[in-house]
Every structure is written in structure tokens, then in C-alpha cells.
Design a protein around this motif. Structure first.
Motif, PDB file in Angstrom:
ATOM      1  N   PRO A 118      -8.271  -0.113  -9.469  1.00  0.00           N
ATOM      2  CA  PRO A 118      -9.705  -0.181  -9.150  1.00  0.00           C
ATOM      3  C   PRO A 118     -10.077   0.792  -8.039  1.00  0.00           C
ATOM      4  O   PRO A 118      -9.273   1.066  -7.139  1.00  0.00           O
ATOM      5  CB  PRO A 118      -9.893  -1.631  -8.689  1.00  0.00           C
ATOM      6  N   ASP A 119     -11.283   1.315  -8.090  1.00  0.00           N
ATOM      7  CA  ASP A 119     -11.746   2.244  -7.065  1.00  0.00           C
ATOM      8  C   ASP A 119     -11.736   1.614  -5.680  1.00  0.00           C
ATOM      9  O   ASP A 119     -11.607   2.323  -4.670  1.00  0.00           O
ATOM     10  CB  ASP A 119     -13.164   2.725  -7.394  1.00  0.00           C
ATOM     11  N   SER A 120     -11.865   0.315  -5.623  1.00  0.00           N
ATOM     12  CA  SER A 120     -11.868  -0.373  -4.329  1.00  0.00           C
ATOM     13  C   SER A 120     -10.523  -0.270  -3.615  1.00  0.00           C
ATOM     14  O   SER A 120     -10.427  -0.501  -2.412  1.00  0.00           O
ATOM     15  CB  SER A 120     -12.231  -1.846  -4.517  1.00  0.00           C
ATOM     16  N   LYS A 121      -9.472   0.063  -4.365  1.00  0.00           N
ATOM     17  CA  LYS A 121      -8.139   0.200  -3.781  1.00  0.00           C
ATOM     18  C   LYS A 121      -7.730   1.660  -3.597  1.00  0.00           C
ATOM     19  O   LYS A 121      -6.569   1.956  -3.323  1.00  0.00           O
ATOM     20  CB  LYS A 121      -7.109  -0.530  -4.647  1.00  0.00           C
ATOM     21  N   LYS A 122      -8.687   2.559  -3.766  1.00  0.00           N
ATOM     22  CA  LYS A 122      -8.420   3.981  -3.567  1.00  0.00           C
ATOM     23  C   LYS A 122      -9.189   4.471  -2.341  1.00  0.00           C
ATOM     24  O   LYS A 122     -10.335   4.064  -2.111  1.00  0.00           O
ATOM     25  CB  LYS A 122      -8.857   4.798  -4.792  1.00  0.00           C
ATOM     26  N   ALA A 123      -8.552   5.362  -1.574  1.00  0.00           N
ATOM     27  CA  ALA A 123      -9.214   5.927  -0.395  1.00  0.00           C
ATOM     28  C   ALA A 123      -8.676   7.332  -0.159  1.00  0.00           C
ATOM     29  O   ALA A 123      -7.568   7.666  -0.578  1.00  0.00           O
ATOM     30  CB  ALA A 123      -8.972   5.053   0.836  1.00  0.00           C
TER      31      ALA A 123
ATOM     32  N   ASN B 143      -5.223  -4.112   3.404  1.00  0.00           N
ATOM     33  CA  ASN B 143      -4.496  -4.384   2.164  1.00  0.00           C
ATOM     34  C   ASN B 143      -3.223  -5.184   2.416  1.00  0.00           C
ATOM     35  O   ASN B 143      -2.200  -4.996   1.768  1.00  0.00           O
ATOM     36  CB  ASN B 143      -4.155  -3.060   1.468  1.00  0.00           C
TER      37      ASN B 143
ATOM     38  N   ALA C  26      -2.645  -0.521  -3.199  1.00  0.00           N
ATOM     39  CA  ALA C  26      -3.708   0.312  -2.630  1.00  0.00           C
ATOM     40  C   ALA C  26      -3.154   1.686  -2.268  1.00  0.00           C
ATOM     41  O   ALA C  26      -2.053   1.792  -1.718  1.00  0.00           O
ATOM     42  CB  ALA C  26      -4.294  -0.361  -1.396  1.00  0.00           C
TER      43      ALA C  26
ATOM     44  N   SER D 136       0.841  -1.196   0.000  1.00  0.00           N
ATOM     45  CA  SER D 136       0.000   0.000   0.000  1.00  0.00           C
ATOM     46  C   SER D 136       0.872   1.241   0.000  1.00  0.00           C
ATOM     47  O   SER D 136       2.057   1.205   0.339  1.00  0.00           O
ATOM     48  CB  SER D 136      -0.933   0.011   1.217  1.00  0.00           C
TER      49      SER D 136
ATOM     50  N   LYS E 266      -3.917   5.500  -0.442  1.00  0.00           N
ATOM     51  CA  LYS E 266      -4.761   6.323   0.434  1.00  0.00           C
ATOM     52  C   LYS E 266      -4.196   7.743   0.485  1.00  0.00           C
ATOM     53  O   LYS E 266      -2.983   7.927   0.642  1.00  0.00           O
ATOM     54  CB  LYS E 266      -4.817   5.744   1.848  1.00  0.00           C
TER      55      LYS E 266
END
Length: 423
Positions: free
Chosen positions: A370-375, A408, A342, A202, A344
């Protein structure tokens, strides 16, 4: 030669002020000065003590001074530093906590090279140590690096980060703070192409200028208002004969410090006036809040001229990272190649160095992720320092970062422990 004379002039001014403070303190300490009550002598001694310390710490690299950690059995474990990778312009160091077994979380803390030493992140390290194994980039003072070591610009910085990530392995979680944020992103993207197996798990980017134009600050306004020729003529100097890096072109730490202080001159003037008053009244202490802060804040280091100039020209003016046009060692880095790491983003609502939006721009570059790995997280009411070392970091951001790391990682992690506030 004019650049070397200017460098030595600044050092002479610093040295003179340190001497004046020392002389005033010594003069006011003579026994004969105590024969009669004279408040002016007490004020002179207080001024001398504060002045001497102020100018002396500008050329001293602070110690890490990490407090002893307590083991599960109640034993004290001393924290030491270990050099994992040694390079001319910076080392990768690890914080060893006694004989404690390795933690499942392994963090690479990427410290900024922006005028201060890596010890600026001391409180960040302390807060992470109970739950993680912490590594950090320990950048060297350019004035101490011989000219024979060659250049060091933002491309070399990026390559250093790649080497450090390779050394630590794929279980690494990277936390980049402020200045290195765009370069940590570039290093990860370059690894995604050259050596995918060496990518970290990450990447947490904290308050950095991925796109300086996303939200203007005094820093970005300055970068836009001057030409590169003006910067080179007014900001770059040559290291004098006193140091091992004699002849090296640098952006001096003392000049950067003057810039830092000018941004909040009134606040700093008030802080030093109040400290002199406390010393005169006998109410000050060696490790009070003033000394704890300024011992670190005033300790500055020189940057290589090529690093400083390439940062302004390519990150701020050319926006090469923001435009996905960054080139490292002749190769164009493509941020869309990051597909598994990932990411963040952490920003402070009141950050006046890297304003909200500048760091968030990184997510828009990651078209292959993927959006699921963005924060992303925007901390209400937090300034620049608070998002990585203040109460906002300890109470709110740190737990979120550790949760993000756990989410992650390949195997489950233990829950984060409680962090004790450090003044």
C-alpha cells in the motif's frame, strides 16, 4: 598463474612504497641530520611519515573504536562487539553497550561489500547507538577465505541476509546502504514468500542501485561500456601464497582503491600534499581530519570474483532487480510479494555514485505494498557519503529514519536523542 603474479606484483608495489616511506622517515630522523638547519630533511621526514602510513593502512582492517557511551546515571559504558552469527564470508555482529537494557528499536545495518570494510559505517553506528540496538553485517576479506569455503556471489549474499533477518526476528528494522540495497530488497521479498513471519518491520534503502539506468553516473557508464570478458580479463586476479585464500579468484581491493582515487584524483592529491605540509610544519596530529578519513578510506578488502562479476552482469547490465527478474537459488523472486514491510527510500541530490532515481525505482516494484507504507526522501545538496555518515545524515536523515521506524513498529518508541557531531 598470470593472475597470481599480477596480484603479487600489486602487493609488492604497495609494500615497496611503504618501505620507501619508512626508510625516508628513519633516515631523516638520524641525530646527525639535526646538526645543521636543512628544511629539505624536514620535508623528507614528512613525506616519509605520510607515505608510510598511507600504504600501511591499505592492508589493515580498521578497528571499530566506538566511543564510550554515557548511561542515564552518568556512568561510562564500554561498547563491545558480539558475533551473533558466524559464516565463512561474513558475520552478523551486535554492538553491546555495557549492561544497558535492550532498546525497543532493533536495527540491522546492512554494510556494502564494495571494496571497503563494514567499518565504513562507523559513524552511522555511533549515531544510532544512543537510541537503538545496532547489528551489522561484517563482511570478510576474500583473500583470507580458503578456496574450500566455496563461492560467494550475489545470490549467496542475498541468502546470507535472509539468514541474518531470521536470526534477529520480526521486530527488526533493516537499513541497507549503497551496494546491498537491491539485494536487501530481494532478501525481504524472498522471505515474504518462504517465511513471512521472519520479515522485518521496515526496510530503509539508502542510495543504492535498484535501477542503474534510471539516472546515469560514471559508475553506470563504466558498467555499460565494457564487456564481461574484458572485466574478467583485466579486473580479476588470483590471491597469492601470502594469504589463507591462496588461489581464490578475486577483484582486489587495491584495484578498487585505484578506481576510487581516479574518480577524484586532484582532490586526493591536494589532500596528501597539504598533509605533508602540515607534518613538515609540525601542525599535524595523529587523529586530525585527514588521518581520520584516510585511515578508513584507504583500508580496502578483496571481493570474490563471482560476487563482483555477478553484480556487474546482473544488477547493472541485466538490470534483473529493476525488471523483477532476479533469481535466487533457482527461484524467481517476486517483489510484489512484499505487502506488509514498510519501505523508505533515501537519496542525495548530489550523489554521484547512485544518482537520484536509482534507489527510488524500488517503490515502483512494490506493487503489492500500500502507498501508506511507502516513503521517500531526497536530501538537498547531499553527496553519497553524506546521506549515511555526514551532517545531512545526523541532522536531517537520521531523525526521519527513526520516525519512520517508530511509525511502523508495534509499540510506541521513545523519542530520538540528540546526536553529537563526530569529526
Amino acid at each position: 598463474m598470470k593472475y597470481m603474479m599480477t596480484y603479487d606484483l600489486m602487493e609488492s608495489m604497495r609494500n615497496t612504497n611503504q618501505w620507501l616511506g619508512s626508510t625516508a622517515r628513519a633516515f631523516a630522523s638520524y641525530p646527525v641530520m639535526s646538526w645543521g638547519a636543512n628544511p629539505a630533511i624536514d620535508w623528507l621526514k614528512a613525506w616519509g611519515e605520510v607515505t608510510e602510513r598511507t600504504f600501511a593502512r591499505m592492508v589493515a582492517k580498521p578497528d571499530w573504536n566506538i566511543p564510550v557511551q554515557t548511561g542515564h546515571d552518568g556512568t561510562d559504558m564500554v561498547v563491545t562487539t558480539e558475533k551473533v552469527v558466524e559464516k565463512p564470508f561474513g558475520d552478523l555482529i551486535r554492538f553491546r553497550v555495557g549492561n544497558r537494557p535492550d532498546r525497543s528499536r532493533k536495527i540491522l545495518l546492512v554494510a556494502p561489500m564494495s571494496g571497503h570494510y563494514a567499518t565504513l559505517l562507523r559513524k552511522t553506528v555511533i549515531s544510532l547507538l544512543p537510541d537503538t540496538d545496532v547489528y551489522i553485517t561484517d563482511w570478510h576479506n576474500a583473500r583470507d577465505i580458503p578456496v574450500s569455503a566455496g563461492k560467494f556471489d550475489i545470490e549467496d549474499y542475498t541468502l546470507y541476509l535472509m539468514d541474518f533477518m531470521r536470526e534477529m526476528g520480526p521486530d527488526t528494522h533493516v537499513l541497507a546502504v549503497c551496494q546491498p540495497v537491491p539485494l536487501a530488497l530481494a532478501a525481504t521479498a524472498y522471505l515474504a514468500e518462504l517465511d513471512p513471519a521472519a520479515q522485518p518491520r521496515s526496510l530503509t534503502l539508502i542510495g543504492g542501485p535498484v535501477d542503474p539506468e534510471a539516472n546515469h553516473t560514471e559508475v553506470t557508464d563504466f558498467g555499460r561500456s565494457v564487456t564481461m570478458g574484458q572485466l574478467e580479463e583485466t579486473m580479476i586476479q588470483r590471491v597469492g601464497f601470502k594469504h589463507a585464500g591462496v588461489g581464490r579468484m578475486v577483484y582486489p581491493g587495491l584495484l578498487q582503491l585505484a578506481s576510487f582515487i581516479s574518480m577524484n584524483a586532484e582532490t586526493h592529491s591536494t589532500a596528501f600534499r597539504d598533509e605533508i605540509i602540515r607534518v613538515a610544519k609540525g601542525e599535524a596530529s595523529e587523529h586530525n581530519r585527514h588521518n581520520a578519513f584516510y585511515d578508513e578510506y584507504l583500508a580496502v578488502m578483496d571481493m570474490t570474483a563471482e560476487f563482483y562479476l555477478s553484480t556487474v552482469e546482473r544488477i547493472f547490465k541485466g538490470r534483473e532487480i529493476a525488471r523483477n527478474e532476479f533469481v535466487v537459488d533457482g527461484h524467481k523472486v517476486d517483489f510484489s510479494k512484499i505487502t506488509t514491510v514498510a519501505v523508505k527510500i533515501v537519496e542525495g541530490e548530489d550523489d554521484d555514485i547512485s544518482a537520484p532515481g536509482q534507489c527510488l525505482a524500488a517503490l515502483g516494484l512494490l506493487t503489492g505494498l500500500p502507498d501508506s507504507k511507502k516513503a521517500a526522501h531526497l536530501e538537498p545538496g547531499a553527496g553519497h557519503y553524506g546521506i549515511f555518515a555526514g551532517s545531512s545524515w545526523r541532522n536531517n536523515i537520521r531523525p526521519l529514519v527513526l520516525d519512520f521506524i517508530d511509525a511502523n513498529s508495534d509499540r510506541p518508541r521513545s523519542k530520538p536523542g540528540k546526536v553529537v557531531s563526530i569529526n
